[in-house]
Design a protein around this motif. Structure first.
Motif, PDB file in Angstrom:
ATOM      1  N   ARG A 135       0.740  -0.989  -0.181  1.00 53.33           N
ATOM      2  CA  ARG A 135      -0.030   0.260  -0.108  1.00 53.33           C
ATOM      3  C   ARG A 135       0.766   1.167   0.253  1.00 53.33           C
ATOM      4  NH1 ARG A 135      -5.346  -1.103   1.670  1.00 53.33           N
ATOM      5  NH2 ARG A 135      -5.492  -3.419   2.231  1.00 53.33           N
ATOM      6  N   ALA A 136       2.120   1.163  -0.634  1.00 53.21           N
ATOM      7  CA  ALA A 136       3.086   2.075  -0.528  1.00 53.21           C
ATOM      8  C   ALA A 136       2.854   3.097  -1.570  1.00 53.21           C
ATOM      9  CB  ALA A 136       4.470   2.008  -0.950  1.00 53.21           C
ATOM     10  N   THR A 137       2.782   4.573  -1.733  1.00 52.35           N
ATOM     11  CA  THR A 137       2.545   5.103  -2.783  1.00 52.35           C
ATOM     12  C   THR A 137       3.744   5.641  -3.361  1.00 52.35           C
ATOM     13  OG1 THR A 137       0.766   6.327  -2.484  1.00 52.35           O
ATOM     14  CG2 THR A 137       2.376   7.368  -3.591  1.00 52.35           C
ATOM     15  N   ILE A 138       4.608   5.029  -4.655  1.00 54.26           N
ATOM     16  CA  ILE A 138       6.346   5.599  -4.978  1.00 54.26           C
ATOM     17  C   ILE A 138       6.024   6.899  -5.667  1.00 54.26           C
ATOM     18  CG2 ILE A 138       8.041   4.854  -5.988  1.00 54.26           C
ATOM     19  CD1 ILE A 138       6.985   3.282  -3.617  1.00 54.26           C
ATOM     20  N   PHE A 139       7.075   7.972  -5.871  1.00 56.40           N
ATOM     21  CA  PHE A 139       7.001   8.595  -6.220  1.00 56.40           C
ATOM     22  C   PHE A 139       8.407   8.787  -7.105  1.00 56.40           C
ATOM     23  CE2 PHE A 139       4.548  13.123  -5.282  1.00 56.40           C
ATOM     24  CZ  PHE A 139       3.585  12.121  -5.044  1.00 56.40           C
ATOM     25  N   THR A 140       8.778   9.574  -8.680  1.00 64.15           N
ATOM     26  CA  THR A 140       9.826   9.304  -8.905  1.00 64.15           C
ATOM     27  C   THR A 140      10.096  10.447  -8.474  1.00 64.15           C
ATOM     28  OG1 THR A 140       9.691   8.031 -10.947  1.00 64.15           O
ATOM     29  CG2 THR A 140      11.338   8.644 -11.385  1.00 64.15           C
ATOM     30  N   VAL A 141      11.847  10.253  -8.232  1.00 64.12           N
ATOM     31  CA  VAL A 141      12.605  11.489  -7.619  1.00 64.12           C
ATOM     32  C   VAL A 141      13.727  11.670  -8.223  1.00 64.12           C
ATOM     33  CG1 VAL A 141      13.523  12.429  -5.735  1.00 64.12           C
ATOM     34  CG2 VAL A 141      11.584  11.314  -5.563  1.00 64.12           C
ATOM     35  N   THR A 142      14.677  12.627  -8.832  1.00 61.15           N
ATOM     36  CA  THR A 142      15.658  13.447  -9.182  1.00 61.15           C
ATOM     37  C   THR A 142      16.328  13.881  -8.129  1.00 61.15           C
ATOM     38  OG1 THR A 142      14.483  15.959  -9.148  1.00 61.15           O
ATOM     39  CG2 THR A 142      14.777  13.662 -11.338  1.00 61.15           C
ATOM     40  N   HIS A 143      17.606  13.233  -8.234  1.00 57.27           N
ATOM     41  CA  HIS A 143      18.405  13.787  -6.801  1.00 57.27           C
ATOM     42  C   HIS A 143      19.557  14.460  -8.075  1.00 57.27           C
ATOM     43  CE1 HIS A 143      16.660  10.390  -5.070  1.00 57.27           C
ATOM     44  NE2 HIS A 143      16.869  11.131  -4.076  1.00 57.27           N
ATOM     45  N   ASN A 144      20.114  14.505  -9.252  1.00 55.95           N
ATOM     46  CA  ASN A 144      20.959  15.075  -9.722  1.00 55.95           C
ATOM     47  C   ASN A 144      20.909  15.196 -11.478  1.00 55.95           C
ATOM     48  OD1 ASN A 144      21.458  12.562 -10.835  1.00 55.95           O
ATOM     49  ND2 ASN A 144      22.713  11.534  -9.167  1.00 55.95           N
ATOM     50  N   GLY A 145      21.893  15.160 -11.618  1.00 51.67           N
ATOM     51  CA  GLY A 145      21.858  15.867 -13.102  1.00 51.67           C
ATOM     52  C   GLY A 145      21.221  14.512 -14.092  1.00 51.67           C
ATOM     53  N   GLY A 146      21.727  13.918 -13.837  1.00 53.93           N
ATOM     54  CA  GLY A 146      22.077  12.394 -14.761  1.00 53.93           C
ATOM     55  C   GLY A 146      20.682  11.837 -14.933  1.00 53.93           C
ATOM     56  N   GLU A 147      19.721  11.775 -13.427  1.00 55.53           N
ATOM     57  CA  GLU A 147      18.360  11.381 -13.085  1.00 55.53           C
ATOM     58  C   GLU A 147      17.362  11.812 -13.218  1.00 55.53           C
ATOM     59  OE1 GLU A 147      19.687   9.030  -8.811  1.00 55.53           O
ATOM     60  OE2 GLU A 147      18.203  11.011  -8.720  1.00 55.53           O
ATOM     61  N   ALA A 148      17.239  13.292 -13.713  1.00 60.36           N
ATOM     62  CA  ALA A 148      16.588  14.585 -14.242  1.00 60.36           C
ATOM     63  C   ALA A 148      16.500  13.968 -15.822  1.00 60.36           C
ATOM     64  CB  ALA A 148      17.357  15.775 -14.510  1.00 60.36           C
ATOM     65  N   ALA A 149      17.721  13.272 -16.105  1.00 59.57           N
ATOM     66  CA  ALA A 149      17.862  13.271 -17.841  1.00 59.57           C
ATOM     67  C   ALA A 149      16.734  11.703 -17.792  1.00 59.57           C
ATOM     68  CB  ALA A 149      19.453  12.917 -18.294  1.00 59.57           C
ATOM     69  N   GLN A 150      16.708  11.095 -16.786  1.00 60.84           N
ATOM     70  CA  GLN A 150      15.673   9.914 -17.300  1.00 60.84           C
ATOM     71  C   GLN A 150      14.962   9.840 -17.638  1.00 60.84           C
ATOM     72  OE1 GLN A 150      18.001   6.634 -14.817  1.00 60.84           O
ATOM     73  NE2 GLN A 150      19.904   7.675 -14.903  1.00 60.84           N
TER      74      GLN A 150
END
Lengths: 206, 831
Positions: free
Chosen positions: B537-552
């Motif tokens: 019953r968890a809610t998952i957010f996709t989070v960015t921590h740096n530029g590399g993750e933002a690009a994904q």
């Protein structure tokens, strides 16, 4: 021939002064580990921390070791010192049938079986039987190492390291099976292998 | 009455068909497992168990077997013989003697315990009878010596290998018929005596000694240390299982094999395995003869396959898992010798788990336990882009010894490899061979290629331990490390030339090949993860921590996203413009600076909303006091000092809010804006008023330090939405610098040296745990507090936070699947 400590009695003295046993143990620990913290050296050389730090400081002064922010590597001079010690001190042992026979047997039987067992364990996704086989071989290795400890007393230290790694692995800490970044059974095995090759003066094959 | 009680108390030995399979304490795991199989109709060789009562009686009797036990063993061996149609210790002409295996069986298996002695029941005379009865002189002698090897090792404490080596000449002579079996036996006994041990050649005495050895092995130092560490009760004791041996080489209608209830490579739900006619099990392992493929339904073996298939179904229901089976056919009769949950690849693990749930063999909770986080990571490991691979030129082939695919520049020296990786390059270490002296480079490199050595070489073993692609024994290339070149197919490749390696196929390619997320298995994984989500019953957010993750983020299909404006500015190349505006704050032309900032914010937010395509959008404001800002902004220390306080400069945050609001209105997508670095509920109130004055914006707080964590329940009570930035919270709590924290190996080494009792990333100090517990139990926490575990998400920490009651989690784009699985498993664990 009985050799006291690391040093065999030599018929002719070496040309350059050799490092003493403790210094060899410290430098050799770094040589075999490539890059080692003082803590690692303390553990494998079985020397007290201040002693290790003193030796490292002196060797740094002689440009034999380089401090990379808490971890030490050997400089060329340090490697030369280690290899000279192997060459000079163990010369009498190299002429001795017993150690060579021990090595040949180790190479063809125990060594091959152990590496195969580690590999089987890795490729079987952690099969218990492969693991038990591997541990049994380490137990045999400990016994057979102790046969050699009369000739090379410091080899007893490998036996103790194996015992420590085995105890950690027994407790379910799988890193101590073959992870190269901790003192795992496979890591100790390979360092010992390098050690005995240098000791008997054989080039490394594969 | 008293007589009945006494009889019950003195009953040490139980036929496997009669014992209570739920009494693991008395019979141990092996015997109860066997009993369950027999009760379900699985044909196992006849067996009996000696319960832990006998173990206690053995100790009470001064570590000697009690007389009553020996009598009961006699009776049980006679009954075993009657079932097997053989006698123990006796054989007439043409009659085969009864051989047995003896195994230890505690409720929990542990290291150091005696494992198994096989083929017990032969002496020189009986071995000769067996040869006369069944032929196969070499087989009988080797079976007998196999017994001696195990018996010497386990019962007598000698080195079994050494014994085998010592008597190798006599063995050869006995097989060739130059000496008789008595002479061979005498050689064995003489060797044992020379080692100072006493060996009986009488099978009955050997059986007693072996049972005693099982009991005594409970007290081996390794077993004791293990129990102490795991808190296993000393008085539990161990049981013993004695089982008749069956022979796959008894006649033409015999054989042995292994079968998997499902394909262990891809999970295909069909029987998979091999059968070797006329042979014992060991021959399969040694690859001595080509076996019959059981997955093909070959005529003569269709019946065997059908029977195995039926038993496999029964066993899957019993185990709730795919199983592997060792079996033997003796004179046309099938026996299952050993059944275990099957080892499997990551791909097979996911497919099997999803199928087991869908077939109704296990419930979703049990299905999730069949897959590990490690397997999910492995399954999702990036692979060569098939489109690029098709055009790539293969230049050599070696032995693929550690799977995975990687591209990098070829580097021939380990120290140089470490340096180039530290400088940010992708590296493939190319060496003639590796040794411990290469370890630095091996750890740093993305992949390893060696010219010599086999699957057992140092390079192979170490790269598997490091989970890195590796090819060994690539003998068609010529490496010259001194000149920093290698030659393949007549062409020279120099240091710095790009190559790509496939550690599974062993192929080396010229040039780089792009990696992409794998498609294979992804659909089955998502089916399984739906079950995990339902359980956690968890809610998952996709989070960015740096530029590399933002690009994904683009195309990642996140339903909920929490994105840092700075991460996105880095990924889209607009960081310089942002820095330029920030540097001009507090100087001339304030209006131009502010409109510039608002425009950057609007553009960035528009791109974020477009790329993420999320239904719920959380956006983090830049924080100029961060370590990253300090390293990104030239002349950072010359900035207006008010900029380093969260709400110190309205000239900074108001234009940003304005821009975000505009983008939100343009795209008709409400946005919640998060401010970091605050510590007080008063700051939250102000930010709330400021942000919510703009249309379409809601306000939230990123908790980045302990003071803020302390104030978080009060903020929550006033309606705040909160994100816990666990990386920053742990950094501030331990006073670590980000470099030490984020360059994981430095801190890992430090912890490894025993200087800290626990890793700061993986476990919480009590004061932190208590603050988090207070927040988790506050009203609204499940809905309005998210936990961002950071880029290097520690799964232990994740479990602990789920255990505290948090139900919203933020994960990096590549981590979603692993986190969902782990949360589902944690939910099952807490059921």
């Amino acid at each position: 021939m009985m050799v006291s400590g690391n040093r065999a009695s030599m018929e002719s003295p070496p040309v350059a002064p050799l490092i003493d046993d403790d210094t060899f143990d410290v430098l050799n620990a770094i040589y075999l580990h490539k890059m080692a913290t003082p803590q690692h050296v303390v553990e494998v050389a079985e020397l007290a921390e201040p002693e290790v730090e003193g030796i490292l400081k002196r060797q740094q002064g002689e440009e034999a070791v380089i401090d990379l922010g808490g971890s030490f590597v050997l400089d060329e001079k340090g490697t030369a010192k280690v290899l000279a010690f192997y060459r000079e001190v163990y010369a009498p042992l190299r002429a001795q049938a017993g150690v060579i026979a021990w090595y040949d047997k180790f190479e063809t039987s125990l060594n091959q079986q152990f590496i195969k067992a580690v590999s089987d364990w890795q490729t079987s996704a952690g099969d218990d039987r492969a693991r038990e086989k591997m541990t049994k071989l380490v137990e045999r290795m400990i016994r057979t190492l102790r046969q050699l400890a009369t000739d090379v007393s410091r080899y007893e230290k490998y036996a103790k390291r194996f015992e420590r790694a085995m105890a950690r692995a027994d407790r379910g800490d799988d890193d101590f099976v073959c992870k190269p970044t901790v003192d795992s059974m496979h890591n100790i095995w390979f360092e010992f292998h390098e050690d005995i090759l240098a000791l008997i003066g054989r080039p490394r094959d594969v | 009455m008293s007589e009945v009680l006494e009889t019950t108390a003195a009953c040490f030995v139980w036929d496997i068909r009669e014992l209570d399979p739920s009494d693991g304490r008395r019979f141990g795991g092996k015997a109860t497992g066997l009993a369950r199989m027999v009760a379900a109709g699985i044909p196992a060789p006849p067996a009996f168990a000696i319960g832990t009562d006998a173990f206690h009686a053995f100790h009470a009797n001064g570590r000697r077997l009690p007389g009553a036990l020996r009598r009961q063993v006699d009776e049980a061996m006679a009954a075993l013989g009657a079932q097997a149609g053989r006698r123990f210790g006796v054989a007439g002409d043409g009659e085969l003697p009864l051989l047995v295996s003896v195994r230890s069986g505690a409720q929990v298996s542990m290291p150091g315990m005696m494992d198994t002695v096989l083929n017990l029941g032969l002496d020189a005379k009986l071995a000769a009878k067996m040869i006369a009865g069944a032929g196969a002189r070499e087989f009988v002698i080797d079976s007998w010596l196999r017994f001696w090897k195990m018996y010497a090792e386990i019962v007598l404490g000698l080195d079994g290998e050494v014994l085998a080596e010592e008597i190798a000449p006599q063995r050869a002579a006995a097989i060739a018929g130059r000496i008789d079996l008595e002479a061979l036996e005498a050689a064995i006994v003489a060797y044992v005596a020379a080692q100072g041990e006493d060996a009986s050649t009488d099978p009955r005495a050997q059986l007693d000694q072996t049972i005693s050895a099982v009991f005594a092995s409970w007290d081996s130092p390794r077993a004791k240390a293990y129990r102490l560490h795991h808190g296993i009760a000393e008085e539990l004791g161990t049981a013993v299982t004695v089982q008749a041996m069956v022979f796959g080489n008894a006649d033409d209608n015999s054989g042995s094999g292994v079968a998997f209830s499902r394909n262990p490579n891809d999970g295909d739900p069909a029987l998979y395995g091999e059968y070797l006619a006329g042979r014992q099990g060991e021959d399969i392992v040694s690859g001595a003869k080509t076996p019959i493929d059981l997955s093909r339904c070959e005529g003569a073996y269709a019946d065997l396959r059908a029977k195995l298939d039926e038993h496999a179904r029964t066993l899957e229901r019993l185990y709730g898992d795919a199983v592997d089976i060792e079996f033997t056919v003796e004179s046309g009769r099938l026996y299952l010798l050993q059944v275990r949950p099957a080892k499997r690849t990551a791909e097979a693990a996911v497919r099997i788990a999803a199928d087991l749930v869908e077939e109704g063999l296990v419930d979703p909770a049990a299905g999730l336990k069949r897959v590990s986080a490690e397997q999910v990571k492995r399954l999702l490991r990036p692979v060569f882009d098939p489109a690029k691979l098709a055009g790539a030129r293969s230049i050599a082939k070696g032995i693929g010894s550690s799977p995975g695919q990687a591209s990098g520049v070829a580097i021939f020296d380990s120290d140089r490899a470490a340096e180039r990786v530290a400088a940010g390059e992708a590296v493939i270490l190319v060496r003639p061979t590796t040794s411990p002296l290469d370890i630095r480079g091996m750890i740093a490199a993305g992949g390893i290629l060696t010219a010599r050595g086999g699957a057992l070489s140092h390079a192979a073993v170490v790269s598997r331990a490091l989970d890195k692609p590796c090819i060994v024994g690539c003998e068609t290339i010529e490496i010259n490390p001194n000149e920093k070149v290698f030659v393949a197919g007549g062409k020279r490749y120099c240091e710095g030339d790009w190559i790509a390696i496939d550690g599974a196929s062993g192929l080396v390619y010229e040039g780089a090949i792009d990696l992409i997320a794998p498609v294979q298995g992804a659909r089955r994984l998502s089916r399984l993860l739906e079950k995990a989500d339902a359980l956690s019953r968890a809610t998952i957010f996709t989070v960015t921590h740096n530029g590399g993750e933002a690009a994904q983020i683009e195309g990642a299909g996140a339903a909920r996203a929490m994105i840092g404006m700075t991460d996105f500015a880095l990924a889209t190349g607009s960081i310089a413009a942002l820095i330029d505006c920030v540097s001009r704050i507090g100087r001339a032309n304030a209006a131009t600076t502010e409109s510039g900032l608002a425009e950057i914010a609007r553009t960035l937010a528009t791109r974020i909303l477009e790329c993420a395509e999320a239904q719920i959008n959380h956006i983090r404001l830049p924080r100029l006091a961060s370590e990253r800002a300090r390293s990104l902004i030239p002349d950072w220390s010359d900035l207006d000092p008010r900029l380093f306080l969260p709400l110190g400069s309205p000239a900074f945050y108001r234009p940003l809010l304005h821009g975000l609001s505009q983008a939100s209105l343009d795209r008709d997508a409400p946005v919640t804006v998060f401010l970091g670095g605050v510590t007080d509920v008063g700051e939250w109130r102000r930010f709330h008023d400021e942000a919510e004055a703009f249309p379409n914006l809601a306000a939230g707080v990123t908790v980045q330090n302990v003071a803020c964590l302390d104030a978080a329940p009060a903020m929550l009570a006033e309606g705040a939405t909160l994100w816990l930035d666990m990386d920053e919270i742990l950094l501030s709590a331990h006073g670590l610098t980000p470099e030490h924290y984020l360059v994981a190996t430095a801190l890992d080494d430090y912890v490894q040296q025993g200087l800290m009792s626990a890793h700061p990333r993986g476990s919480l100090k009590p004061f932190l745990a208590s603050l988090l517990n207070k927040l988790a139990n506050a009203s609204g926490a499940a809905e309005r507090v998210g936990v961002d575990c950071g880029a290097g998400c520690d799964l232990g920490l994740l479990r602990a936070l789920y255990g505290e009651g948090f139900r919203t989690f933020g994960v990096s784009p590549g981590n979603r699947e692993v986190v969902c699985l782990v949360l589902g498993q944690e939910a099952v664990f807490n059921l």
